[in-house]
Design a protein around this motif. Structure first.
Motif: not given
Length: 76
Positions: A27-30, A51, A53, A73, A75
């Motif tokens: 799962r990334e930012r977008s 970013c 993840v 999460s 970084d």
């Protein structure tokens, strides 16, 4: 475990797991992407934005109690 290798503005994630067949979701930012580990438990994601993840590991053996594992999460 996993290693993060810088690649242009992003990175490549090379990793490994033990304990059987799993599908790993990144799962990334977008966006979200997923791969199944190979017979040696290895996986790779590229390119990945630098970013925050998160990994989600889904067991593929469908055994009772085989729930997804969600990492904190990270970084990059």
């Amino acid at each position: 475990g996993f290693a993060v290798v810088p690649w242009g503005p992003g990175a490549v994630i090379d990793g490994w797991v033990t304990g059987g067949a799993v599908r790993i979701e990144l799962r990334e930012r977008s966006r979200t992407s997923s791969v199944e580990v190979d017979q040696d438990g290895r996986f790779s994601f590229e390119p990945v934005a630098r970013c925050m993840v998160q990994f989600v590991l889904y067991p593929l053996d469908h055994s009772p109690g085989g729930k997804p594992v969600i990492t904190p999460s990270i970084d990059l």
